[in-house]
Write an enzyme that holds these catalytic residues in place. Structure first.
Site, mmCIF file in Angstrom:
data_model
loop_
_atom_site.group_PDB
_atom_site.id
_atom_site.type_symbol
_atom_site.label_atom_id
_atom_site.label_comp_id
_atom_site.label_asym_id
_atom_site.label_seq_id
_atom_site.Cartn_x
_atom_site.Cartn_y
_atom_site.Cartn_z
ATOM 1 N N CYS A 1 3.832 1.118 -2.181
ATOM 2 C CA CYS A 1 3.525 2.414 -1.570
ATOM 3 C C CYS A 1 2.876 2.223 -0.194
ATOM 4 O O CYS A 1 1.939 1.430 -0.043
ATOM 5 C CB CYS A 1 2.600 3.221 -2.466
ATOM 6 S SG CYS A 1 2.218 4.873 -1.812
ATOM 7 N N CYS B 1 3.417 9.956 -7.024
ATOM 8 C CA CYS B 1 3.204 10.024 -5.578
ATOM 9 C C CYS B 1 4.438 10.601 -4.893
ATOM 10 O O CYS B 1 5.573 10.226 -5.215
ATOM 11 C CB CYS B 1 2.918 8.617 -5.053
ATOM 12 S SG CYS B 1 2.791 8.499 -3.259
ATOM 13 N N CYS C 1 1.502 5.238 -8.278
ATOM 14 C CA CYS C 1 2.423 4.773 -7.241
ATOM 15 C C CYS C 1 3.118 3.491 -7.663
ATOM 16 O O CYS C 1 2.727 2.834 -8.625
ATOM 17 C CB CYS C 1 1.663 4.480 -5.939
ATOM 18 S SG CYS C 1 0.691 5.851 -5.282
ATOM 19 N N CYS D 1 6.033 7.547 -2.219
ATOM 20 C CA CYS D 1 6.771 6.352 -2.648
ATOM 21 C C CYS D 1 7.709 6.610 -3.824
ATOM 22 O O CYS D 1 8.479 5.735 -4.204
ATOM 23 C CB CYS D 1 5.801 5.220 -3.002
ATOM 24 S SG CYS D 1 4.826 5.484 -4.510
#
Length: 466
Positions: free
Chosen positions: A37, A64, A33, A67
């Protein structure tokens, strides 16, 4: 550089200032991430940190979905640094590995392929192939979610060597097939297809922190060159459009002045984006076109570090407070800008009219691309010398150019004065720390951000004239 404990604190506070500066991965989920995030913060013992998305991907982590860590601004370090790693990162971002391979990248840097591999791996955790692979995956995701192009065409447009390689990479990076990624895109497919067919590829050009777009658009408006650039709309809602000469074809890009802020609990840590659209004659140029827009609008800068340094100076403190995050615009085409700086507006307009290649499909006031250096080689005086140096490689202004070497080559041209050479270094090479002769006291206290200090003073002078 900050240690891992400080990085974890940035993750825990969802600090968007560090988006793109590092990435974190969670061993228990297999996901990586950006620091901001919004997901639940993982336990410290389960977190690993990486300098690049490519390094996280090479370690087996996937991006992810919340994000979108592949869509963050680039690290400001790669634009500011003049060493081989910074130069290599800029060239990879410009698509050199896709076009010329690792050997071509190494040749541009003046190192062996093995040396480049070793230095990049040691510092950013991934070699040039892995870095280019991560960039291709991001380009493919954008095309899948914003255009109606067949998957096979997207694979090759993004730079993949085969459809199988494309499919394998997208599954590894996003844990989704290309078809699933397209289905995940917001909006109905027919709406996306209609927009793409008439308005090009829509993009969000992310930036860190505040972005006062007005001064950047003011500068671009003062420099407009008929036939290749135009500005429409009222101040605060302007649209800048221009043509581009690209490796595989030509393009028309547009960027809106009215940007957008990302939602966040802490206003001072927010980032945002500028809306852009890109029309290309060859989709393989997408990565290069995006990189050029990012350099033109200085979107990968670190405004927090710049403002902290310049804000400590009594002369600049009120200017920084009035315009936090002020950028130092670069160039959409460094060779073009070097010629324009030397030639001046009137002569540049004549060069476009005489040598500029006509677009196959003119759009509004845009009907030409700026002439390539080799077409200007017979021009008299310093301009001809500059064009010949650019055409034969004596002078290199690409994103990976050694700034000191380029500066020496510029100053060696007959008739080149120190001020013009400094302006070319500042704008065409994106050097953040240039003192321009004739601008008065540059202040050593402003290092390493003298280019930004100069921009603050220019904006202030423009306001005084109003």
């Amino acid at each position: 550089m900050i240690d891992e404990d400080a990085r974890y604190e940035a993750v825990r506070s969802r600090d968007a200032r560090f988006d793109g500066e590092f990435f974190f991965a969670v061993e228990t989920t297999g996901i990586y991430c950006r620091p901001s995030c919004p997901a639940v913060t993982p336990k410290r013992r389960n977190v690993r940190f990486y300098a690049t998305a490519a390094a996280a991907q090479s370690s087996g982590f996937r991006a992810c979905r919340r994000c979108r860590p592949d869509a963050v601004p680039g690290s400001a370090a790669w634009n500011a640094r003049a060493d081989v790693v910074g130069r290599a990162m800029r060239l990879i971002g410009d698509g050199v590995v896709d076009r010329e391979g690792v050997g071509g990248l190494a040749a541009r840097l003046g190192y062996s392929a093995r040396q480049v591999q070793r230095q990049l791996t040691a510092e950013v955790g991934a070699g040039p192939v892995a870095l280019a692979r991560a960039q291709r995956a991001h380009t493919a995701r954008v095309l899948l979610q914003t255009t109606p192009l067949p998957v096979t065409e997207i694979a090759f447009a993004a730079g993949f060597a085969s459809v199988r390689q494309f499919n394998d990479t997208m599954r590894a990076v996003y844990a989704r097939t290309p078809t699933q990624l397209r289905t995940d895109a917001p909006g109905r497919a027919e709406e996306r297809d209609a927009v793409a067919a008439t308005a090009g590829i829509p993009l969000r050009l992310a930036h860190r922190g505040a972005y006062p777009a007005g001064p950047v658009f003011d500068l671009l408006e003062r420099e407009l060159l008929d036939g290749i650039e135009e500005m429409t709309g009222e101040r605060g809602a302007r649209m800048f459009r221009r043509t581009l000469r690209l490796p595989y074809g030509t393009g028309i890009v547009s960027v809106d002045e009215a940007g957008h802020e990302q939602p966040g609990a802490r206003t001072e840590h927010r980032g945002g984006w500028l809306d852009a659209r890109i029309h290309l004659t060859d989709l393989r140029d997408l990565t290069t076109a995006v990189g050029r827009l990012r350099r033109l609008f200085d979107l990968d800068a670190d405004p927090y570090a710049i403002d902290e340094r310049l804000g400590a100076d009594p002369r600049l403190a009120p200017l920084v407070a009035a315009r936090p995050g002020l950028r130092s615009p670069g160039a959409a085409d460094p060779e073009e800008l070097a010629v324009r700086i030397l030639a001046g507006p009137a002569r540049s307009a004549r060069l476009v009219e005489r040598y500029g290649k006509r677009l196959d499909a003119p759009c509004g006031g845009l009907h030409r691309v700026f002439p390539a250096p080799d077409s200007l080689a017979d021009e008299p005086g310093t301009l001809g010398a500059l064009a010949r140096a650019l055409a034969d490689g004596t002078l290199t202004l690409d994103p990976g150019a050694d700034r000191d070497d380029a500066d020496q080559a510029l100053r060696a041209l007959p008739g080149m004065d120190a001020r013009t050479a400094a302006l070319i270094r500042l704008r065409a090479l994106g050097d953040p720390d240039v003192a321009v002769p004739g601008d008065g006291d540059t202040g050593d206290a402003w290092r390493p951000w003298r280019s930004y200090a100069r921009q603050h003073l220019i904006v202030e002078r423009q306001l005084e004239k109003l």
